[in-house]
Enzyme design. Structure first.
Site, mmCIF file in Angstrom:
data_model
loop_
_atom_site.group_PDB
_atom_site.id
_atom_site.type_symbol
_atom_site.label_atom_id
_atom_site.label_comp_id
_atom_site.label_asym_id
_atom_site.label_seq_id
_atom_site.Cartn_x
_atom_site.Cartn_y
_atom_site.Cartn_z
ATOM 1 N N ARG A 259 -28.785 -53.098 -63.951
ATOM 2 C CA ARG A 259 -29.413 -52.890 -62.604
ATOM 3 C C ARG A 259 -30.518 -51.886 -62.664
ATOM 4 N NH1 ARG A 259 -26.349 -54.632 -58.559
ATOM 5 N NH2 ARG A 259 -26.733 -52.628 -57.124
ATOM 6 N N CYS B 157 -21.089 -50.536 -53.878
ATOM 7 C CA CYS B 157 -19.940 -50.320 -54.284
ATOM 8 C C CYS B 157 -18.746 -51.083 -53.321
ATOM 9 C CB CYS B 157 -19.362 -48.953 -54.302
ATOM 10 S SG CYS B 157 -17.709 -48.716 -54.953
ATOM 11 N N ILE C 94 -20.639 -56.216 -65.514
ATOM 12 C CA ILE C 94 -20.171 -57.373 -64.788
ATOM 13 C C ILE C 94 -20.240 -58.634 -65.307
ATOM 14 C CG2 ILE C 94 -21.964 -58.324 -63.029
ATOM 15 C CD1 ILE C 94 -23.194 -55.796 -62.234
ATOM 16 N N GLU D 45 -28.357 -45.870 -42.789
ATOM 17 C CA GLU D 45 -27.921 -47.258 -43.503
ATOM 18 C C GLU D 45 -28.532 -48.395 -43.092
ATOM 19 O OE1 GLU D 45 -26.330 -47.771 -46.772
ATOM 20 O OE2 GLU D 45 -27.224 -49.699 -46.025
ATOM 21 N N THR E 57 -30.220 -44.136 -52.349
ATOM 22 C CA THR E 57 -30.534 -45.520 -52.189
ATOM 23 C C THR E 57 -30.118 -46.403 -53.257
ATOM 24 O OG1 THR E 57 -32.710 -44.936 -52.808
ATOM 25 C CG2 THR E 57 -32.244 -45.093 -50.403
ATOM 26 N N GLY F 149 -20.997 -47.996 -46.988
ATOM 27 C CA GLY F 149 -20.211 -48.217 -48.112
ATOM 28 C C GLY F 149 -21.062 -48.565 -49.530
ATOM 29 N N HIS G 162 9.367 -41.319 -70.162
ATOM 30 C CA HIS G 162 9.792 -42.743 -70.748
ATOM 31 C C HIS G 162 10.528 -43.720 -69.502
ATOM 32 C CE1 HIS G 162 10.977 -45.413 -73.859
ATOM 33 N NE2 HIS G 162 12.230 -45.470 -73.413
HETATM 34 P P1 FAD Z 1 -25.374 -47.740 -53.614
HETATM 35 O O1 FAD Z 1 -23.693 -47.913 -53.657
HETATM 36 O O2 FAD Z 1 -26.210 -48.910 -54.160
HETATM 37 O O3 FAD Z 1 -25.649 -47.469 -52.004
HETATM 38 C C1 FAD Z 1 -26.969 -47.446 -51.722
HETATM 39 C C2 FAD Z 1 -27.228 -47.763 -50.069
HETATM 40 O O4 FAD Z 1 -28.252 -47.208 -49.710
HETATM 41 C C3 FAD Z 1 -27.012 -49.195 -50.015
HETATM 42 O O5 FAD Z 1 -26.167 -49.550 -48.971
HETATM 43 C C4 FAD Z 1 -28.362 -49.559 -49.364
HETATM 44 O O6 FAD Z 1 -28.271 -50.455 -48.374
HETATM 45 C C5 FAD Z 1 -28.812 -48.186 -48.800
HETATM 46 N N1 FAD Z 1 -30.185 -48.022 -48.701
HETATM 47 C C6 FAD Z 1 -31.260 -48.285 -49.802
HETATM 48 N N2 FAD Z 1 -32.255 -47.950 -49.249
HETATM 49 C C7 FAD Z 1 -32.372 -47.498 -48.006
HETATM 50 C C8 FAD Z 1 -33.077 -47.037 -46.821
HETATM 51 N N3 FAD Z 1 -34.496 -46.859 -47.276
HETATM 52 N N4 FAD Z 1 -32.641 -47.004 -45.752
HETATM 53 C C9 FAD Z 1 -31.225 -46.866 -45.444
HETATM 54 N N5 FAD Z 1 -30.422 -47.240 -46.158
HETATM 55 C C10 FAD Z 1 -30.826 -47.585 -47.643
HETATM 56 N N6 FAD Z 1 -18.782 -48.790 -60.549
HETATM 57 C C11 FAD Z 1 -17.783 -48.119 -60.738
HETATM 58 O O7 FAD Z 1 -17.609 -46.835 -60.834
HETATM 59 N N7 FAD Z 1 -16.503 -48.744 -60.778
HETATM 60 C C12 FAD Z 1 -16.431 -50.260 -60.562
HETATM 61 O O8 FAD Z 1 -15.445 -50.814 -60.706
HETATM 62 C C13 FAD Z 1 -17.845 -50.668 -60.403
HETATM 63 N N8 FAD Z 1 -18.006 -52.143 -60.122
HETATM 64 C C14 FAD Z 1 -19.357 -52.633 -59.717
HETATM 65 C C15 FAD Z 1 -19.247 -54.218 -59.592
HETATM 66 C C16 FAD Z 1 -20.454 -54.640 -59.369
HETATM 67 C C17 FAD Z 1 -20.607 -55.907 -59.040
HETATM 68 C C18 FAD Z 1 -21.769 -53.926 -59.303
HETATM 69 C C19 FAD Z 1 -22.976 -54.418 -58.897
HETATM 70 C C20 FAD Z 1 -21.382 -52.322 -59.405
HETATM 71 C C21 FAD Z 1 -20.427 -51.999 -59.625
HETATM 72 N N9 FAD Z 1 -20.251 -50.673 -59.812
HETATM 73 C C22 FAD Z 1 -19.123 -50.082 -60.244
HETATM 74 C C23 FAD Z 1 -21.461 -49.707 -59.775
HETATM 75 C C24 FAD Z 1 -21.377 -49.021 -58.354
HETATM 76 O O9 FAD Z 1 -21.203 -50.002 -57.415
HETATM 77 C C25 FAD Z 1 -22.544 -48.048 -58.214
HETATM 78 O O10 FAD Z 1 -22.929 -47.337 -59.278
HETATM 79 C C26 FAD Z 1 -22.432 -47.330 -57.011
HETATM 80 O O11 FAD Z 1 -22.612 -48.182 -55.833
HETATM 81 C C27 FAD Z 1 -23.656 -46.519 -56.838
HETATM 82 O O12 FAD Z 1 -23.785 -45.707 -55.509
HETATM 83 P P2 FAD Z 1 -24.932 -45.128 -54.979
HETATM 84 O O13 FAD Z 1 -24.352 -44.399 -53.830
HETATM 85 O O14 FAD Z 1 -25.816 -44.370 -55.775
HETATM 86 O O15 FAD Z 1 -25.636 -46.498 -54.440
HETATM 87 P P1 NAI Z 2 -24.786 -53.743 -68.426
HETATM 88 O O1 NAI Z 2 -25.879 -52.908 -68.871
HETATM 89 O O2 NAI Z 2 -23.409 -53.440 -68.642
HETATM 90 O O3 NAI Z 2 -25.079 -55.127 -69.432
HETATM 91 C C1 NAI Z 2 -25.939 -55.939 -69.499
HETATM 92 C C2 NAI Z 2 -25.815 -56.616 -70.844
HETATM 93 O O4 NAI Z 2 -26.883 -57.811 -70.879
HETATM 94 C C3 NAI Z 2 -26.119 -55.877 -72.173
HETATM 95 O O5 NAI Z 2 -25.001 -56.161 -73.096
HETATM 96 C C4 NAI Z 2 -27.201 -56.480 -72.700
HETATM 97 O O6 NAI Z 2 -27.310 -56.182 -74.335
HETATM 98 C C5 NAI Z 2 -27.497 -57.623 -72.169
HETATM 99 N N1 NAI Z 2 -28.654 -58.350 -72.048
HETATM 100 C C6 NAI Z 2 -29.854 -57.992 -71.543
HETATM 101 N N2 NAI Z 2 -30.922 -58.769 -71.487
HETATM 102 C C7 NAI Z 2 -30.354 -59.906 -72.217
HETATM 103 C C8 NAI Z 2 -31.061 -61.251 -72.396
HETATM 104 N N3 NAI Z 2 -32.112 -61.614 -72.197
HETATM 105 N N4 NAI Z 2 -30.224 -62.299 -72.751
HETATM 106 C C9 NAI Z 2 -29.004 -61.968 -73.132
HETATM 107 N N5 NAI Z 2 -28.420 -60.672 -72.899
HETATM 108 C C10 NAI Z 2 -29.208 -59.644 -72.300
HETATM 109 O O7 NAI Z 2 -25.245 -54.461 -67.130
HETATM 110 P P2 NAI Z 2 -24.475 -55.080 -65.925
HETATM 111 O O8 NAI Z 2 -23.274 -55.893 -66.571
HETATM 112 O O9 NAI Z 2 -25.391 -56.112 -65.183
HETATM 113 O O10 NAI Z 2 -23.955 -54.019 -65.063
HETATM 114 C C11 NAI Z 2 -24.726 -52.947 -64.484
HETATM 115 C C12 NAI Z 2 -24.130 -51.618 -64.090
HETATM 116 O O11 NAI Z 2 -23.294 -51.789 -63.024
HETATM 117 C C13 NAI Z 2 -23.468 -51.164 -65.337
HETATM 118 O O12 NAI Z 2 -24.073 -50.638 -66.208
HETATM 119 C C14 NAI Z 2 -22.477 -50.387 -64.729
HETATM 120 O O13 NAI Z 2 -22.960 -48.952 -64.534
HETATM 121 C C15 NAI Z 2 -22.193 -50.859 -63.201
HETATM 122 N N6 NAI Z 2 -20.817 -51.717 -63.219
HETATM 123 C C16 NAI Z 2 -19.858 -50.864 -63.395
HETATM 124 C C17 NAI Z 2 -18.479 -51.303 -63.249
HETATM 125 C C18 NAI Z 2 -17.220 -50.615 -63.648
HETATM 126 O O14 NAI Z 2 -17.439 -49.525 -63.771
HETATM 127 N N7 NAI Z 2 -16.068 -51.484 -63.919
HETATM 128 C C19 NAI Z 2 -18.371 -53.055 -62.966
HETATM 129 C C20 NAI Z 2 -19.559 -53.640 -62.800
HETATM 130 C C21 NAI Z 2 -20.779 -52.936 -62.809
#
Ligand code: FAD
Ligand code: NAI
Length: 462
Positions: free
Chosen positions: A269, A42, A180, A33, A139, A39, A441
């Site tokens: 993303r 996430c 997001i 990492e 990653t 972590g 309930h």
């Molecule tokens: P990541 O969590 O992205 O972890 C990858 C890790 O790899 C990172 O720590 C990075 O530093 C490391 N890494 C990358 N390249 C290298 C390298 N070459 N060497 C060493 N380390 C490296 N999902 C949900 O299910 N519920 C939610 O509520 C939710 N909320 C979210 C809110 C936000 C604001 C965002 C941005 C995302 C949210 N997600 C949510 C999405 C969730 O965070 C991701 O789907 C999840 O973290 C993916 O897990 P992962 O293990 O694939 O990668």
């Molecule tokens: P998203 O894919 O959920 O939504 C992106 C939105 O942006 C779409 O509605 C799309 O039509 C719009 N858009 C794209 N280009 C645009 C433009 N030029 N102008 C205006 N609107 C435009 O992507 P988001 O919210 O960035 O989240 C990324 C990912 O992170 C999600 O797909 C989800 O997998 C993960 N995530 C999950 C959460 C959860 O499980 N509660 C919380 C936050 C993120």
């Protein structure tokens, strides 16, 4: 140089879970990492910090909206933003330290630094090269760039910057009405920001049930969020303290400009695999930059696996975790399985939104006959007592066999309620199976049962 059975690259929910399961299965395991804490997205800048801010801001909303109605009178709390951020950071710290503890407990080596794969069977971290019989690429992902929009993480921010703003902005413009945008938009609207969401499509949260989309948008509007739909953002212009967002309305190509103190870019993303050296190794990638894998998370290069946001499928923490466990099982010579048809998704707005399985639109496209059982939370006594009667449970079952095909919930505790349906679907249950199961309930869960009853002879309280 050390030699391992498995080296996992990335310690997000995919990577750390894979590492723990590998170690539990008796494999000598390390996890690379590059971040200072374990972590991944996430725990550090995703699920956990966003939920901490959602929780804190929801408490404020409850105090302002509902306390007096219940006879709890007095001054509403004011916002100490620094303290709220520090609560959020404490929450992150507890969770990332928790993973460190689990690594120690399971004797997993944390190889600190950014990893690359110079050749199959080897992982390089800093000046050290380690041997690995198996490598798991976990990653993750990073915010996708938007043409014409330059992110500085101060005025024009991604979710990462939005989780640590210097102050609560007066005017926040959110680009993209996805998960997001709506979660973080809700946080700032509750804290007093004027929030405007600009969305390209004519509906919010693409892929969700259409009725849920409408109900959620209506509810968020009531909470003060403004929506500009069918609008394509062209560019942003930012100074050190302000920004302008230029967008074009799709219906007539007219151009408009919005002023903002902060702009949140939340338009999706993309997988992050920079610096790993995958293309040099000949690892096949998709057009979207995802690592291609077979149904056992194997890439085309022997001994290299990939999971989580870096591969195809929903970018969700629990999907990454499931793949992490399953890939570990496969590497240990056991059976690893993920049922991609039963992966829940939750949006942590208020009310919450949760879904699993097929939407009506998907079933219509497939030409599959289905029936719908719908129950409003207004008919649920517990929800009414908690001012949470907005929303509904919609259960979808096969018209002939009654087998549950999907469920879409907007309402209190939706993110927890959905799992009863997930379990039912895993067991191939019918709507009648759920309807015949006694539910305590007064609970929100009764609304799920009522929706199941509505698939048959009818709900009792509707
Ligand atoms: P990541 O969590 O992205 O972890 C990858 C890790 O790899 C990172 O720590 C990075 O530093 C490391 N890494 C990358 N390249 C290298 C390298 N070459 N060497 C060493 N380390 C490296 N999902 C949900 O299910 N519920 C939610 O509520 C939710 N909320 C979210 C809110 C936000 C604001 C965002 C941005 C995302 C949210 N997600 C949510 C999405 C969730 O965070 C991701 O789907 C999840 O973290 C993916 O897990 P992962 O293990 O694939 O990668
Ligand atoms: P998203 O894919 O959920 O939504 C992106 C939105 O942006 C779409 O509605 C799309 O039509 C719009 N858009 C794209 N280009 C645009 C433009 N030029 N102008 C205006 N609107 C435009 O992507 P988001 O919210 O960035 O989240 C990324 C990912 O992170 C999600 O797909 C989800 O997998 C993960 N995530 C999950 C959460 C959860 O499980 N509660 C919380 C936050 C993120």
């Amino acid at each position: 140089m050390a030699s391992y059975d498995v080296i996992v690259i990335g310690s997000g929910p995919g990577g750390y879970v894979a590492a723990i399961r590998c170690a539990q299965l008796g494999l000598k395991t390390a996890c690379v990492e590059g971040r200072e804490t374990l972590g991944g997205t996430c725990l550090n800048v995703g699920c956990i910090p966003s939920k901490a801010l959602l929780h804190a801001s929801h408490m404020l909303h409850e105090a302002e909206e509902n306390f007096a109605k219940m006879g709890l009178k007095g001054k509403s709390p004011s916002v100490d933003w620094k303290q709220m951020l520090s609560y959020k950071d404490d929450t992150i710290g507890q969770n990332t330290k928790g993973i460190e503890f689990l690594f120690k407990k399971n004797k997993i080596d944390w190889l600190k630094g950014w990893g690359s794969i110079p050749e199959a069977g080897k992982v390089k971290v800093g000046d050290d090269t380690h041997e690995a019989k198996n490598i798991i690429v976990a990653t993750g992902s990073e915010p996708a760039a938007l043409k014409g929009v330059e992110v500085d993480e101060k005025v024009v921010v991604t979710s990462t910057g939005a989780l640590e703003l210097g102050k609560v902005p007066k005017k926040l413009v959110v680009i993209g009405a996805g998960v997001i945008g709506l979660e973080l938009g809700s946080v700032y609207a509750r804290l007093g920001s004027e929030v405007t969401v600009v969305e390209f499509l004519d509906h919010i949260t693409p892929g969700m049930d259409a009725e849920v989309q409408k109900t959620l948008q209506r509810t968020l509007k009531k909470q003060g969020l403004k929506f500009i739909m069918g609008a394509a953002v062209q560019k942003t212009e930012a100074t050190k303290t302000k920004a302008k967002v230029h967008y074009k309305l799709r219906k007539d190509d007219s151009e408009e400009v919005l002023d903002a103190d902060v702009v949140l870019v939340s338009t999706g993303r993309r997988p992050y695999t920079d610096g790993l050296g995958l293309s040099e190794l000949g690892v096949e990638m998709s057009d979207k930059g995802q690592v291609k894998t077979d149904e056992h998370w194997r890439t085309n290069v022997k001994g290299i696996y990939a999971i989580g946001d870096a591969i195809d499928g929903p970018m969700l923490a629990h999907k990454a975790e499931d793949e992490g466990m399953a890939a570990a099982e496969v590497i240990a010579g056991r059976h690893g399985h993920v049922n991609y048809g039963v992966i829940p998704s939750v949006i942590y707005t208020h009310p919450e939104v949760a879904a699993v399985g097929k939407t009506e639109a998907e079933l219509k496209d497939e030409g599959r006959a289905y029936k719908v059982g719908k129950f409003p939370f207004m008919g649920n006594a517990r929800a009414k007592a908690m001012f949470a009667g907005d929303g509904f449970v919609k259960l979808i079952a096969d018209k002939e066999t009654d087998r549950i095909l999907g469920c879409h919930i907007i309402g209190p505790g939706a993110g927890d309620l959905i799992h009863e349906v997930c379990v039912a679907m895993e067991f191939g249950a019918s709507a009648e199976d759920l309807a015949l199961t006694c539910h305590a309930h007064p609970t929100f869960s009764e609304a799920v049962r009522e929706a199941a009853l509505a698939c048959g002879d009818g709900a009792i309280h509707a």
